[in-house]
Design an enzyme around this catalytic site. Structure first.
Site, PDB file in Angstrom:
ATOM      1  N   ASN A   1      -2.546  13.586   5.503  1.00  0.00           N
ATOM      2  CA  ASN A   1      -3.360  12.567   4.849  1.00  0.00           C
ATOM      3  C   ASN A   1      -4.806  12.548   5.314  1.00  0.00           C
ATOM      4  O   ASN A   1      -5.578  11.685   4.900  1.00  0.00           O
ATOM      5  CB  ASN A   1      -2.707  11.188   5.008  1.00  0.00           C
ATOM      6  CG  ASN A   1      -1.453  11.085   4.156  1.00  0.00           C
ATOM      7  OD1 ASN A   1      -1.206  11.934   3.293  1.00  0.00           O
ATOM      8  ND2 ASN A   1      -0.653  10.052   4.386  1.00  0.00           N
TER       9      ASN A   1
ATOM     10  N   ASP B   1       4.169   9.487  -4.993  1.00  0.00           N
ATOM     11  CA  ASP B   1       5.562   9.225  -4.639  1.00  0.00           C
ATOM     12  C   ASP B   1       6.116   8.014  -5.374  1.00  0.00           C
ATOM     13  O   ASP B   1       5.379   7.120  -5.763  1.00  0.00           O
ATOM     14  CB  ASP B   1       5.654   8.940  -3.131  1.00  0.00           C
ATOM     15  CG  ASP B   1       5.728  10.232  -2.344  1.00  0.00           C
ATOM     16  OD1 ASP B   1       6.044  11.266  -2.935  1.00  0.00           O
ATOM     17  OD2 ASP B   1       5.466  10.179  -1.136  1.00  0.00           O
TER      18      ASP B   1
ATOM     19  N   ASP C   1       4.598   4.496   6.561  1.00  0.00           N
ATOM     20  CA  ASP C   1       5.164   5.854   6.584  1.00  0.00           C
ATOM     21  C   ASP C   1       6.051   6.104   7.805  1.00  0.00           C
ATOM     22  O   ASP C   1       6.642   7.165   7.937  1.00  0.00           O
ATOM     23  CB  ASP C   1       4.034   6.894   6.569  1.00  0.00           C
ATOM     24  CG  ASP C   1       3.169   6.766   5.343  1.00  0.00           C
ATOM     25  OD1 ASP C   1       3.718   6.609   4.252  1.00  0.00           O
ATOM     26  OD2 ASP C   1       1.932   6.811   5.477  1.00  0.00           O
TER      27      ASP C   1
ATOM     28  N   VAL D   1       3.259  -3.102   2.499  1.00  0.00           N
ATOM     29  CA  VAL D   1       2.196  -2.208   1.980  1.00  0.00           C
ATOM     30  C   VAL D   1       2.544  -1.733   0.568  1.00  0.00           C
ATOM     31  O   VAL D   1       1.744  -1.881  -0.354  1.00  0.00           O
ATOM     32  CB  VAL D   1       1.968  -1.004   2.926  1.00  0.00           C
ATOM     33  CG1 VAL D   1       0.871  -0.094   2.372  1.00  0.00           C
ATOM     34  CG2 VAL D   1       1.607  -1.485   4.328  1.00  0.00           C
TER      35      VAL D   1
HETATM   36  N1  EPU Z   1      -3.459  -0.531  -4.220  1.00  0.00           N
HETATM   37  C1  EPU Z   1      -3.768  -1.236  -5.371  1.00  0.00           C
HETATM   38  N2  EPU Z   1      -4.828  -0.789  -6.112  1.00  0.00           N
HETATM   39  C2  EPU Z   1      -5.553   0.312  -5.751  1.00  0.00           C
HETATM   40  C3  EPU Z   1      -5.226   1.004  -4.581  1.00  0.00           C
HETATM   41  C4  EPU Z   1      -4.166   0.564  -3.822  1.00  0.00           C
HETATM   42  O1  EPU Z   1      -3.127  -2.228  -5.712  1.00  0.00           O
HETATM   43  O2  EPU Z   1      -6.496   0.665  -6.490  1.00  0.00           O
HETATM   44  C5  EPU Z   1      -2.316  -0.982  -3.400  1.00  0.00           C
HETATM   45  C6  EPU Z   1      -1.162   0.041  -3.445  1.00  0.00           C
HETATM   46  O3  EPU Z   1      -0.383  -0.097  -4.602  1.00  0.00           O
HETATM   47  C7  EPU Z   1      -0.436  -0.302  -2.175  1.00  0.00           C
HETATM   48  C8  EPU Z   1      -1.563  -0.705  -1.219  1.00  0.00           C
HETATM   49  O4  EPU Z   1      -2.679  -1.040  -2.054  1.00  0.00           O
HETATM   50  O5  EPU Z   1       0.403  -1.395  -2.400  1.00  0.00           O
HETATM   51  C9  EPU Z   1      -1.966   0.342  -0.229  1.00  0.00           C
HETATM   52  O6  EPU Z   1      -2.258   1.553  -0.889  1.00  0.00           O
HETATM   53  P1  EPU Z   1      -3.309   2.606  -0.322  1.00  0.00           P
HETATM   54  O7  EPU Z   1      -4.396   2.769  -1.340  1.00  0.00           O
HETATM   55  O8  EPU Z   1      -3.679   2.252   1.055  1.00  0.00           O
HETATM   56  O9  EPU Z   1      -2.432   3.924  -0.295  1.00  0.00           O
HETATM   57  P2  EPU Z   1      -2.880   5.373  -0.723  1.00  0.00           P
HETATM   58  O10 EPU Z   1      -4.262   5.650  -0.328  1.00  0.00           O
HETATM   59  O11 EPU Z   1      -2.472   5.610  -2.129  1.00  0.00           O
HETATM   60  C10 EPU Z   1      -2.247   6.518   1.529  1.00  0.00           C
HETATM   61  C11 EPU Z   1      -1.313   7.607   1.955  1.00  0.00           C
HETATM   62  C12 EPU Z   1       0.110   7.081   1.946  1.00  0.00           C
HETATM   63  C13 EPU Z   1       0.206   5.909   2.891  1.00  0.00           C
HETATM   64  C14 EPU Z   1      -0.796   4.818   2.452  1.00  0.00           C
HETATM   65  C15 EPU Z   1      -0.831   3.630   3.386  1.00  0.00           C
HETATM   66  C16 EPU Z   1      -2.414   9.590   1.205  1.00  0.00           C
HETATM   67  C17 EPU Z   1      -2.438  10.750   0.276  1.00  0.00           C
HETATM   68  N3  EPU Z   1      -1.434   8.721   1.045  1.00  0.00           N
HETATM   69  O12 EPU Z   1      -1.893   6.212   0.194  1.00  0.00           O
HETATM   70  O13 EPU Z   1       0.933   8.130   2.421  1.00  0.00           O
HETATM   71  O14 EPU Z   1       1.506   5.390   2.866  1.00  0.00           O
HETATM   72  O15 EPU Z   1      -2.123   5.391   2.400  1.00  0.00           O
HETATM   73  O16 EPU Z   1      -1.177   4.030   4.658  1.00  0.00           O
HETATM   74  O17 EPU Z   1      -3.262   9.456   2.092  1.00  0.00           O
HETATM   75  C18 EPU Z   1       2.770   9.565   2.477  1.00  0.00           C
HETATM   76  O18 EPU Z   1       2.068  10.312   3.182  1.00  0.00           O
HETATM   77  O19 EPU Z   1       3.993   9.752   2.299  1.00  0.00           O
HETATM   78  C19 EPU Z   1       2.138   8.420   1.839  1.00  0.00           C
HETATM   79  C20 EPU Z   1       2.687   7.762   0.843  1.00  0.00           C
END
Ligand code: EPU
Length: 440
Positions: free
Chosen positions: A27, A121, A311, A333
């Protein structure tokens, strides 16, 4: 969907012992690749994990005209000078979240960027409204077109003050990409401060960006007109490291985890100690994990950093099946990240998922009817009986491997492409700690 052709045959019960070197963080590596597109010169990345998700991101970036050279298995150089298109296409039906970040990553270079609508995912709804809102605040127009999201700008993006509704990792990254080359100052309030975000900030600073962080969740960026290439070492994967810790403890074995900075594991180490895990710091990049005593139940609430990472909860849940009493995991989360527990129950675990928040605790999912609170009743003996379980998502995949490692007899795990997307050649690593596993 990729065709699921292979499976793991895991024969549990062997003594888990040995050492594993963590890869660089998935990530961060993929985000560092996007960041490198903002520079005028070549960026060199080392400790890049040899995993499916990285390969997919590289293919995607290469298809934009970017020149990528593999120096060796874990080192690449990225030269964005030949970047020629801003229409992002996913290769061969594979998908990850990187296209969303390319909206911000490419919009300084091009006046229009088109990215496919990606899901990621199966762990919840995962909207991108914070990203699109940030883009708009920097002066871009965003709409959903036939081929996905289209972002357009006229003239240079303008620095802004934005307050994220939730400290989203991806939205913070996108906002940073937008801010570093926007005109004027940007304040990002309620930003995510995960270790990978801090590394991204270090990398962007190395490219010439002016970014100020403070003790809280506010990030101030002074836009510059040009960035250069840089060198960046990808930090060790703290999600992978915590998974090996859970395996060592659940199996009552001992694993020395190398290639990880202990401070990036933060509160995990304390939760681990509290349930009965033990660890020794061996060097600045190496920790040995084991079980110190009979495991006791606990309550965990997943949260943004520095809280317990979402995670980490799946491997930890398997560990909790071995604790004597009722444990609780409150997932705050993602709204739907407990689907994997059902298959664990078929192996003999006793878990139950509820839509309500636990007593005396509430979160932003309160009243939403999301299955986000899990009870784990231990201690249970897991039984294999040649059962087959299917991996629903990456982190659940590792949980299943840990569950299989502590059952007597053989378990078949299908959907292994999902786990290898994030962990690469995991079979070799597991064989190194004496797990009886083969890919069949
Ligand atoms: N969210 C919204 N709107 C948005 C963006 C996010 O409602 O525009 C919500 C999401 O639905 C969620 C929360 O905010 O409920 C947190 O989401 P976040 O944006 O932080 O997650 P992400 O950037 O999509 C990354 C990692 C995830 C990890 C999360 C939290 C990557 C590629 N993915 O996802 O990793 O769980 O941050 O730390 O960096 C994994 O590696 O298996 C994985 C899922």
């Amino acid at each position: 969907m990729e065709e699921q052709t292979s499976m793991y045959r895991i024969h549990g019960g062997s003594e888990i012992t040995g050492s594993i070197t963590c890869y660089g963080a998935k990530n961060f590596a993929t985000k560092a690749m996007v960041a490198s597109l903002l520079g005028e010169g070549v960026t060199r990345l080392c400790n890049v994990p040899p995993i499916g998700d990285v390969n997919l991101s590289l293919e995607m970036i290469q298809s934009l005209g970017v020149n990528i050279e593999h120096v060796n298995e874990t080192e690449i150089s990225i030269d964005p000078s030949s970047l020629s298109t801003s229409r992002v296409v996913l290769p061969e039906h594979r998908s990850n979240r990187i296209p969303v970040l390319l909206l911000g990553g490419l919009l300084h270079t091009f006046d229009e960027v088109v990215v496919p609508n990606v899901s990621g995912d199966k762990i919840g709804k995962r909207p991108i409204d914070f990203h699109t809102q940030a883009l708009r605040q920097f002066g871009a127009e965003v709409e959903m077109g036939e081929d996905g999201y289209v972002a357009r700008k006229t003239g240079r993006l303008q620095g802004t003050r934005l307050s994220l509704p939730y400290p989203s990792v991806g939205a913070t990254e996108n906002s940073l990409f937008l801010a570093v080359k926007a005109e004027g100052e940007t304040i990002i309030e309620n930003a995510a401060v995960e270790p990978e975000i801090m590394e991204l900030i270090t990398m962007l600073r190395g490219m010439g960006a002016i970014i100020f962080t403070g003790p809280g969740r506010e990030i101030r960026v002074v836009g510059v007109s040009q960035l250069s290439g840089t060198f960046m070492h990808i930090l060790g994967d703290r999600i992978e490291a915590a998974s090996w810790a859970s395996l060592a403890c659940a199996a009552d074995g001992e694993i020395t985890v190398k290639g990880i900075r202990p401070e990036t594991l933060g509160n995990f180490l304390s939760y681990f100690r509290e349930v009965g895990g033990g660890f020794r710091l061996e060097s600045e990049h190496s920790i040995t994990f084991y079980r110190e005593r009979e495991l006791t139940p606990t309550s965990v609430t997943t949260d943004v950093y520095p809280g317990f990472s979402t995670d980490w909860q799946q491997p930890f849940a398997v560990l909790l099946t071995q604790a004597d009493g009722t444990s609780l995991i409150h997932e705050t989360v993602f709204d739907d990240r407990f689907g994997y527990l059902e298959a664990l129950n078929t192996l003999g675990a006793e878990t139950e998922v509820q839509t309500t928040c636990p007593e005396r605790e509430s979160c932003r999912f309160k009243g939403e009817n999301y299955p986000h609170t899990a009870y784990i009743y231990g201690k249970t003996v897991l039984e294999a009986n040649e059962k087959t379980i299917h991996i629903p998502d990456l982190r659940a995949g590792l949980a299943y491997i840990i569950a299989a490692a502590i059952t007597e007899g053989a378990v078949y795990v299908t959907g292994v492409e999902e786990v290898e997307r994030g962990y690469g050649d995991i079979v070799q690593k597991l064989q190194n700690v004496n797990l009886d596993i083969e890919r069949v």
